[in-house]
Design a protein around this motif. Structure first.
Motif, PDB file in Angstrom:
ATOM      1  N   ARG A   1       2.874  -6.273  -4.513  1.00 51.91           N
ATOM      2  CA  ARG A   1       3.027  -5.849  -4.117  1.00 51.91           C
ATOM      3  C   ARG A   1       1.819  -6.675  -2.647  1.00 51.91           C
ATOM      4  NH1 ARG A   1       7.261  -2.074  -0.574  1.00 51.91           N
ATOM      5  NH2 ARG A   1       8.585  -2.484  -2.751  1.00 51.91           N
ATOM      6  N   ARG A   2       1.918  -7.680  -1.640  1.00 51.07           N
ATOM      7  CA  ARG A   2       1.275  -8.215  -0.717  1.00 51.07           C
ATOM      8  C   ARG A   2       0.949  -7.726   0.152  1.00 51.07           C
ATOM      9  NH1 ARG A   2      -2.400 -11.808  -3.702  1.00 51.07           N
ATOM     10  NH2 ARG A   2      -1.685 -11.952  -6.189  1.00 51.07           N
ATOM     11  N   GLU A   3       0.166  -7.467   1.047  1.00 50.92           N
ATOM     12  CA  GLU A   3       0.783  -7.235   2.561  1.00 50.92           C
ATOM     13  C   GLU A   3      -1.229  -7.754   2.845  1.00 50.92           C
ATOM     14  OE1 GLU A   3       0.708  -2.893   2.463  1.00 50.92           O
ATOM     15  OE2 GLU A   3      -1.350  -2.835   2.232  1.00 50.92           O
ATOM     16  N   GLY A   4      -0.460  -7.540   4.525  1.00 50.71           N
ATOM     17  CA  GLY A   4      -2.020  -8.039   5.803  1.00 50.71           C
ATOM     18  C   GLY A   4      -3.529  -7.366   4.882  1.00 50.71           C
ATOM     19  N   GLY A   5      -4.771  -7.474   5.346  1.00 56.49           N
ATOM     20  CA  GLY A   5      -5.718  -6.631   4.083  1.00 56.49           C
ATOM     21  C   GLY A   5      -5.902  -5.688   5.374  1.00 56.49           C
ATOM     22  N   GLU A   6      -5.944  -5.233   6.710  1.00 58.51           N
ATOM     23  CA  GLU A   6      -6.262  -4.272   7.536  1.00 58.51           C
ATOM     24  C   GLU A   6      -6.242  -2.627   7.445  1.00 58.51           C
ATOM     25  OE1 GLU A   6      -3.884  -6.545   8.588  1.00 58.51           O
ATOM     26  OE2 GLU A   6      -4.726  -7.558   9.823  1.00 58.51           O
ATOM     27  N   ALA A   7      -4.949  -2.242   6.519  1.00 59.00           N
ATOM     28  CA  ALA A   7      -5.302  -0.626   6.124  1.00 59.00           C
ATOM     29  C   ALA A   7      -6.709  -0.807   5.026  1.00 59.00           C
ATOM     30  CB  ALA A   7      -3.961  -0.193   5.317  1.00 59.00           C
ATOM     31  N   LEU A   8      -7.198  -2.070   4.347  1.00 57.81           N
ATOM     32  CA  LEU A   8      -7.803  -1.659   2.960  1.00 57.81           C
ATOM     33  C   LEU A   8      -8.990  -1.244   3.596  1.00 57.81           C
ATOM     34  CD1 LEU A   8      -6.551  -3.102  -0.092  1.00 57.81           C
ATOM     35  CD2 LEU A   8      -6.873  -1.207  -0.005  1.00 57.81           C
ATOM     36  N   ALA A   9      -9.082  -2.590   4.647  1.00 55.10           N
ATOM     37  CA  ALA A   9     -10.614  -2.937   6.027  1.00 55.10           C
ATOM     38  C   ALA A   9     -10.156  -1.131   6.214  1.00 55.10           C
ATOM     39  CB  ALA A   9     -10.529  -3.841   6.323  1.00 55.10           C
TER      40      ALA A   9
ATOM     41  N   THR B   1     -14.385 -17.686   8.353  1.00 56.30           N
ATOM     42  CA  THR B   1     -13.624 -17.604   9.541  1.00 56.30           C
ATOM     43  C   THR B   1     -13.484 -18.289  11.062  1.00 56.30           C
ATOM     44  OG1 THR B   1     -12.433 -15.578  10.105  1.00 56.30           O
ATOM     45  CG2 THR B   1     -11.413 -16.503   7.971  1.00 56.30           C
ATOM     46  N   GLY B   2     -15.176 -17.447  11.196  1.00 60.24           N
ATOM     47  CA  GLY B   2     -15.350 -17.634  12.530  1.00 60.24           C
ATOM     48  C   GLY B   2     -15.034 -16.704  13.701  1.00 60.24           C
ATOM     49  N   LYS B   3     -13.614 -15.599  12.956  1.00 64.38           N
ATOM     50  CA  LYS B   3     -13.328 -14.809  13.374  1.00 64.38           C
ATOM     51  C   LYS B   3     -14.024 -13.189  12.459  1.00 64.38           C
ATOM     52  CE  LYS B   3      -9.972 -17.844  15.921  1.00 64.38           C
ATOM     53  NZ  LYS B   3      -8.089 -17.790  15.481  1.00 64.38           N
ATOM     54  N   TRP B   4     -13.953 -11.653  12.700  1.00 63.56           N
ATOM     55  CA  TRP B   4     -13.747 -11.084  12.636  1.00 63.56           C
ATOM     56  C   TRP B   4     -12.216 -10.311  12.144  1.00 63.56           C
ATOM     57  CZ3 TRP B   4     -18.487  -9.148  11.740  1.00 63.56           C
ATOM     58  CH2 TRP B   4     -19.499  -9.501  12.476  1.00 63.56           C
ATOM     59  N   SER B   5     -11.269 -10.981  12.139  1.00 64.08           N
ATOM     60  CA  SER B   5     -10.670 -10.750  11.817  1.00 64.08           C
ATOM     61  C   SER B   5      -9.896 -11.435  10.992  1.00 64.08           C
ATOM     62  CB  SER B   5      -9.014  -9.527  12.775  1.00 64.08           C
ATOM     63  OG  SER B   5      -8.861 -10.473  13.983  1.00 64.08           O
ATOM     64  N   ASN B   6      -8.449 -11.385  10.670  1.00 62.34           N
ATOM     65  CA  ASN B   6      -8.061 -12.690   9.973  1.00 62.34           C
ATOM     66  C   ASN B   6      -6.373 -12.242   9.906  1.00 62.34           C
ATOM     67  OD1 ASN B   6      -6.172 -15.002   8.186  1.00 62.34           O
ATOM     68  ND2 ASN B   6      -8.307 -14.569   6.596  1.00 62.34           N
ATOM     69  N   PRO B   7      -5.522 -12.568  10.603  1.00 61.70           N
ATOM     70  CA  PRO B   7      -4.458 -11.790  10.541  1.00 61.70           C
ATOM     71  C   PRO B   7      -3.980 -12.477   9.376  1.00 61.70           C
ATOM     72  CG  PRO B   7      -4.398 -13.006  12.560  1.00 61.70           C
ATOM     73  CD  PRO B   7      -5.462 -12.910  11.907  1.00 61.70           C
ATOM     74  N   ASP B   8      -3.733 -13.314   8.717  1.00 60.24           N
ATOM     75  CA  ASP B   8      -3.308 -14.792   7.822  1.00 60.24           C
ATOM     76  C   ASP B   8      -3.451 -13.782   6.388  1.00 60.24           C
ATOM     77  OD1 ASP B   8      -2.211 -15.761   9.552  1.00 60.24           O
ATOM     78  OD2 ASP B   8      -3.074 -16.970   9.480  1.00 60.24           O
ATOM     79  N   ALA B   9      -4.608 -13.041   6.055  1.00 62.68           N
ATOM     80  CA  ALA B   9      -4.797 -12.448   4.836  1.00 62.68           C
ATOM     81  C   ALA B   9      -3.755 -11.775   4.228  1.00 62.68           C
ATOM     82  CB  ALA B   9      -5.718 -11.535   4.656  1.00 62.68           C
ATOM     83  N   GLN B  10      -4.088 -11.919   2.999  1.00 58.38           N
ATOM     84  CA  GLN B  10      -2.874 -11.266   2.085  1.00 58.38           C
ATOM     85  C   GLN B  10      -3.672 -10.855   0.878  1.00 58.38           C
ATOM     86  OE1 GLN B  10       0.702 -10.484   2.594  1.00 58.38           O
ATOM     87  NE2 GLN B  10       0.065 -10.933   4.252  1.00 58.38           N
ATOM     88  N   VAL B  11      -3.369  -9.080   0.430  1.00 60.52           N
ATOM     89  CA  VAL B  11      -4.363  -8.477  -0.040  1.00 60.52           C
ATOM     90  C   VAL B  11      -2.910  -7.880  -1.114  1.00 60.52           C
ATOM     91  CG1 VAL B  11      -6.295  -8.836   0.602  1.00 60.52           C
ATOM     92  CG2 VAL B  11      -4.640  -6.739   1.217  1.00 60.52           C
ATOM     93  N   LEU B  12      -3.716  -7.604  -2.367  1.00 57.96           N
ATOM     94  CA  LEU B  12      -2.813  -6.610  -3.258  1.00 57.96           C
ATOM     95  C   LEU B  12      -2.854  -4.995  -3.169  1.00 57.96           C
ATOM     96  CD1 LEU B  12      -4.095  -7.791  -6.695  1.00 57.96           C
ATOM     97  CD2 LEU B  12      -1.455  -7.445  -5.800  1.00 57.96           C
ATOM     98  N   ALA B  13      -1.508  -4.606  -2.061  1.00 56.54           N
ATOM     99  CA  ALA B  13      -1.436  -3.347  -1.519  1.00 56.54           C
ATOM    100  C   ALA B  13      -1.759  -2.532  -3.239  1.00 56.54           C
ATOM    101  CB  ALA B  13      -0.503  -3.246  -1.077  1.00 56.54           C
ATOM    102  N   TRP B  14      -1.353  -2.279  -3.911  1.00 52.03           N
ATOM    103  CA  TRP B  14      -1.598  -0.734  -4.910  1.00 52.03           C
ATOM    104  C   TRP B  14      -3.400  -0.374  -5.107  1.00 52.03           C
ATOM    105  CZ3 TRP B  14      -5.754  -0.462  -8.474  1.00 52.03           C
ATOM    106  CH2 TRP B  14      -6.310  -1.597  -9.090  1.00 52.03           C
ATOM    107  N   PRO B  15      -4.356  -1.053  -4.131  1.00 49.57           N
ATOM    108  CA  PRO B  15      -5.438  -0.181  -3.991  1.00 49.57           C
ATOM    109  C   PRO B  15      -4.881   1.342  -2.989  1.00 49.57           C
ATOM    110  CG  PRO B  15      -5.729  -1.914  -4.760  1.00 49.57           C
ATOM    111  CD  PRO B  15      -4.672  -2.380  -4.287  1.00 49.57           C
TER     112      PRO B  15
END
Lengths: 225, 332
Positions: free
Chosen positions: B14-22, B149-163
Motif C-alpha cells: 500500500r502507498r500513501e503520501g510522504g508526509e507521515a514518513l517525513a 521540485t523547487g518546493k519544500w513539499s510535494n503533495p503528489d509524492a506516493q511512498v510505501l506505507a509499511w515502514p
C-alpha cells in the motif's frame, strides 16, 4: 516476472521481521538469571508478596517454594526460548532489533545513594553525594544520564568488580585534584523507601552504609590512569 | 492460507503520501541529534578503556571499531562526529536512508563498548533507525524535495506505507512488552498501586533530587500508576483502532465504537502526556524524546497533509496585513 515476485518476497521479509521482534519481545527474565540477583531484598520482597497472595487465594506456598519453582520454570523456559531465537541472533545483531523492554517492572524499594568522601588531615570530608546540589564533585560526569545507569548497577553485588574499577578511577582523579588528601572512600547509603503515610507522619528514611571502598591516594599519584 | 497472505502482501504494497514518513524522519533525526550531543561530555569516560582514560577495563571491540583499529580517543570522536552529521542529514532529508544506516551501525558500535552505560533508549533508537533505512522519507518536507521540485513539499509524492506500520507495531511492542512484565505487587490492581511513587523516590533516576513531597500526592501517583499500567497492557488495542479507522466504510459495532471514542487520538494524547511526565520528573536518557519521535506514525499521511495545510493557512493569514481601521466619520 520480478514485478510479481518482489511484493511477495518483500512481504516475506517483513513477516520475518515481525516474527523475529515479536518472539524476542515476549516477556522473559533475560539478564535476571542470576541467583545472587534474586537474593536482593527488593526481589525477595516481591517473592514474599506473591507467596502471600497465592496462599490467600487457597494455594499455600512459602517464599522459598515459590522461588525454587520460578527458578526451575525460568531455566526451562529460557532454554526453549534460546532454541527458537538462536537462528535469528545474527539478524538482531546486525539490524539493531533487540527488544529489551523490561523497564521499571518493579520499583526498587532498597535504593542506594553513592557517597564519596575524602580524608584530609585525618578527617573524612564529604565530596559527592548523589543528587546533592552542594556536594557535587564531578557531578557533570557522575550525574550524566548514561553514567547514572552504570552507577545504578554498581550498587548491586554482582557488579562489585566494575564498582572497584570505578573507585580506582575516582582515586586517580582525586589524587591529581587534591594534593592534601590522603584517602578517598566510596560507599552506598542503602535504605528502604518507606510508605507515604509514614513520610507524612514525619518519619525519616534511615539506612546504612554498604560496600565501602577506600583507596590510598599516594598509590595513584604520578601514575597514568 | 492463501487469502490472508494475499491480503498481507497487498497491505505491505500500500502507498500513501510522504508526509507521515517525513515527520518521522525529522522527529527521529532530532532525537538522534540530541542523543549524539548529550553523550559527548562523558564519552571518553564511558567508552575508552581504563588505560586510555576511561573508568573501567573494556573488552576488545569487535566489528566496526575493531576494524578501525580499536577504541582510541580520535576514533571515538570521529565516530561521534559521524553520528552528528548523519542526524543532521536525516533532519534536512538528504540521503536519509544511508544516514540512518550509518548512524545505526556507528551507534551500535559505540554503545556496545560499555553495556553498563546505556539503557533501553539505545535499543529503541536502533529499532527506529532500522525501519527508517527502508522508508522513503525524503519525498516531501526535505532539502531533496526542494532541490528536485523547487518546493519544500510535494503533495503528489506516493511512498510505501509499511515502514510506518512497522513503526506503530514497534511502539506497541515496547509498551505491551514492558506492561506484561510489570508483575510487581506495586503495579497490579489489588496491590497498593505505589509503583510510580516508589520509582520516583529512587535517587538514580530522579531529576529533582528528593521527591518525598509526593507522599502528599500519593493518590495522584496511584491513579497514574493504574493509568500507565492500563495504557501499556492495552497498547495492542491501538492496532485494532487503526484497523477500525482504515475500514470505516465496512465497520461493525467494535470498529464503530473504536472510531466513535477516537481511541487512537486518546492513546496518543495519554502517551504524549506520559512521556512529558517522565521527562519532567526523571532522568532516563532520551527515552521520551525517541518514543515521541515515533508518534507521527500514528497519523496517516493525509492527516499530516491537512495539518500542514492548516498551519500554512494560519501563517498566510498572519502575514497578510489586516485592513486599516476605518477613520472616516460615520455617514449620517
Amino acid at each position: 516476472m520480478l514485478q510479481h515476485i518482489w511484493p511477495h518476497a518483500r512481504a516475506g521479509l517483513i513477516a520475518f521481521h515481525i516474527f523475529a521482534i515479536g518472539a524476542l519481545a515476549i516477556p522473559a527474565p533475560q539478564g535476571g538469571m542470576n541467583r545472587r540477583a534474586w537474593s536482593n531484598p527488593t526481589v525477595q520482597a516481591e517473592f514474599s508478596a506473591w507467596a502471600a497472595r497465592l496462599t490467600a487465594a487457597g494455594r499455600p506456598t512459602t517464599t522459598e517454594e515459590l522461588e525454587a519453582f520460578l527458578w526451575d520454570f525460568a531455566v526451562a523456559y529460557m532454554g526453549q526460548r534460546k532454541k527458537i531465537l538462536e537462528p535469528m541472533y545474527p539478524y538482531y545483531k546486525w539490524s539493531g532489533t533487540h527488544q529489551p523492554w523490561r523497564m521499571f517492572i518493579a520499583p526498587h524499594r532498597n535504593p542506594s545513594k553513592l557517597h564519596i568522601d575524602l580524608k584530609v588531615d585525618g578527617d573524612w570530608q564529604p565530596l559527592y553525594i548523589a543528587r546533592d546540589p552542594e556536594l557535587d564533585w564531578r557531578a557533570d560526569l557522575l550525574d550524566n544520564e548514561r553514567f547514572r545507569s552504570a552507577l545504578f548497577r554498581y550498587a548491586w553485588r554482582q557488579y562489585k568488580g566494575s564498582y572497584r574499577q570505578f573507585g580506582r578511577w575516582a582515586a586517580h582523579e582525586a589524587a591529581a585534584e587534591f594534593p592534601e588528601a590522603t584517602h578517598i572512600r566510596l560507599r552506598w547509603y542503602q535504605y528502604r523507601t518507606i510508605e507515604p503515610a509514614r513520610i507524612r507522619a514525619g518519619e525519616e528514611q534511615v539506612g546504612t552504609f554498604e560496600s565501602p571502598l577506600t583507596f590510598t591516594l599516594d598509590e595513584y599519584r604520578g601514575e597514568q590512569p | 492460507m492463501i487469502r490472508p497472505w494475499k491480503r498481507f502482501v497487498a497491505l505491505m504494497d500500500r502507498r500513501e503520501g510522504g508526509e507521515a514518513l517525513a515527520a518521522l524522519r525529522i522527529g527521529l533525526g532530532l532525537a538522534a541529534l540530541s542523543a549524539a550531543l548529550d553523550v559527548w561530555p562523558v564519552a571518553d569516560l564511558i567508552w575508552l578503556d581504563a588505560e586510555l582514560g576511561g573508568y573501567r577495563k573494556l573488552n576488545d571491540p569487535e566489528g566496526l571499531i575493531g576494524w578501525l583499529g580499536g577504541a582510541s580517543a580520535s576514533t571515538l570522536h570521529g565516530l561521534m562526529a559521524v553520528t552528528v552529521v548523519c542526524a543532521l542529514l536525516m533532519v534536512v532529508g538528504v540521503v536519509p536512508r544511508l544516514a540512518a544506516l550509518v548512524y545505526l551501525q556507528v551507534h551500535m558500535a559505540l554503545t556496545n563498548l560499555n553495556g553498563h552505560a546505556g539503557g533501553s533508549y539505545d535499543e529503541l533508537l536502533d529499532n527506529a533507525l532500522w525501519l527508517m533505512v527502508f522508508a522513503c522519507s525524503h519525498a516531501t518536507w526535505s532539502l531533496t524535495c526542494r532541490l528536485r521540485t523547487g518546493k519544500w513539499s510535494n503533495p503528489d509524492a506516493q511512498v510505501l506505507a509499511w515502514p510506518r506500520y512497522l513503526m506503530v507495531l514497534q511502539l506497541v511492542i515496547v509498551y505491551a512488552s514492558t506492561g506484561y512484565q510489570k508483575v510487581s505487587s506495586h503495579w497490579l490492581p489489588g496491590g497498593d498501586l505505589g509503583a510510580l511513587y516508589y520509582i520516583l523516590q529512587q535517587p538514580s533516576w530522579s531529576r529533582h533530587g528528593d521527591m518525598s513531597w509526593l507522599a502528599w500526592l500519593f493518590p495522584v501517583t496511584q491513579a497514574m500508576t493504574l493509568g500507565v499500567w492500563l495504557f501499556e497492557i492495552g497498547a495492542p488495542l491501538l492496532l485494532v483502532a487503526l484497523w477500525a479507522r482504515s475500514s470505516r466504510t465496512t465497520a461493525g459495532p467494535l470498529r464503530r465504537w473504536m472510531n466513535r471514542v477516537r481511541f487512537r487520538d486518546l492513546f496518543g494524547l495519554f502517551g504524549v502526556g506520559m512521556h512529558i511526565g517522565i521527562w519532567s520528573l526523571m532522568s532516563v536518557g532520551p527515552f521520551s524524546a525517541i518514543s515521541l519521535a515515533m508518534y507521527p506514525a500514528l497519523w496517516h499521511a493525509d492527516e499530516w497533509r491537512r495539518l500542514s495545510a492548516r498551519v500554512a493557512g494560519w501563517r498566510r493569514r498572519r502575514q497578510t496585513p489586516s485592513p486599516p481601521a476605518a477613520t472616516a466619520p460615520r455617514a449620517g
